[in-house]
Enzyme design. Structure first.
Site, PDB file in Angstrom:
ATOM      1  N   TYR A  76     -11.974 -84.640  54.199  1.00 25.04           N
ATOM      2  CA  TYR A  76     -12.371 -85.937  53.635  1.00 25.04           C
ATOM      3  C   TYR A  76     -11.160 -86.856  53.485  1.00 25.04           C
ATOM      4  CZ  TYR A  76     -14.244 -89.120  50.017  1.00 25.04           C
ATOM      5  OH  TYR A  76     -14.632 -90.219  49.282  1.00 25.04           O
ATOM      6  N   ASP A  83     -20.208 -93.733  42.934  1.00 27.76           N
ATOM      7  CA  ASP A  83     -18.786 -94.087  43.029  1.00 27.76           C
ATOM      8  C   ASP A  83     -18.604 -95.553  42.683  1.00 27.76           C
ATOM      9  OD1 ASP A  83     -16.139 -94.553  43.725  1.00 27.76           O
ATOM     10  OD2 ASP A  83     -16.280 -93.629  45.696  1.00 27.76           O
TER      11      ASP A  83
END
Lengths: 124, 124
Positions: free
Chosen positions: B14, B38
Site C-alpha cells: 500500500y 478516511d
C-alpha cells in the site's frame, strides 16, 4: 462529542495512571458498559468489574509506559502508539501496541482495542 | 485468517503504491465490499468504485509516504502510523495518520479507518 483536547488529556491520564499503578484512576476513565479488547482478537472484557480485574492483573508488575508520537484524535476516537515494559527476574520485556479508544458523550471510554502481535514484543 | 506477515506485506504494498501513484495496485488490495473511512468520522466510501474514486482524488498530487514504527498485526487486523506529505505551490503539508485495516479470509482489506485530526497536520 468530547473535544480532541479532552480525549488527548484522557490518554495522558491513562499513561500516568499505568506508570503509578493507580487502578482507580484507570477504571475511572471507563464507562460502566465499556468493552475492552486487549489484544485485538482476544475475548473482550465487558463492564467495569471485568475491566478492573483485567487492569489489576496487568498491574501486578510495575509498568513503564511511554507514548510514541502524537495522539491522533478525531470524531469520538483516538489512536496512539506507546511502549510498555516490565521486568521479570532481571529480564525486561517491552510491548509496543497501538491502542484505539472510543468515547461516549460523557467523555468516558466505551471501547478500547489494543493492537499488538508477537513481533511487537521484545525481551532482553 | 491471513497471517501477520501477509497483512504486513499488504501494508508495505500500500505504501509503495501510494508513493508511485499506482491506483490499480491500491484498489487491488481492497475487497469488493470494502468500507473506507478516511478520516474517521467522515462519510465512509463503500465498494470499489467509490474507493477507486477516493484514491484517484488523493493521488492528484504526488505523495511521499513513510511508515513510522512497526506495523502492528493481530487477528485479522493491522494498525500502523505513517506520514504522508505533498507540496502545493512550494508549501509542504505533512499528515501523520494511524490507519487500521481489517482483512477478509481472501486477504483483501474489508475495512480501512484513518485516524488523524487537525493537530496531526503540519505545513511549511
Amino acid at each position: 462529542m468530547p473535544t480532541p483536547e479532552f480525549m488527548q488529556a484522557a490518554v495522558h491520564a491513562y499513561v500516568r495512571a499505568l506508570n503509578v499503578a493507580d487502578l482507580d484512576a484507570i477504571v475511572a476513565l471507563y464507562a460502566d458498559d465499556a468493552v475492552l479488547e486487549d489484544p485485538v482478537g482476544s475475548v473482550p472484557q465487558r463492564g467495569l468489574a471485568d475491566i478492573r480485574a483485567f487492569f489489576a492483573r496487568s498491574l501486578r508488575l510495575p509498568l513503564q509506559v511511554e507514548l510514541e508520537g502524537q495522539i491522533r484524535a478525531v470524531a469520538d476516537e483516538v489512536a496512539f502508539a506507546f511502549s510498555v515494559s516490565f521486568e521479570i527476574k532481571g529480564q525486561r520485556t517491552t510491548i509496543r501496541p497501538i491502542d484505539v479508544f472510543r468515547f461516549n458523550e460523557a467523555g468516558r471510554i466505551v471501547q478500547m482495542r489494543a493492537f499488538f502481535g508477537p513481533s511487537d514484543i521484545t525481551t532482553g
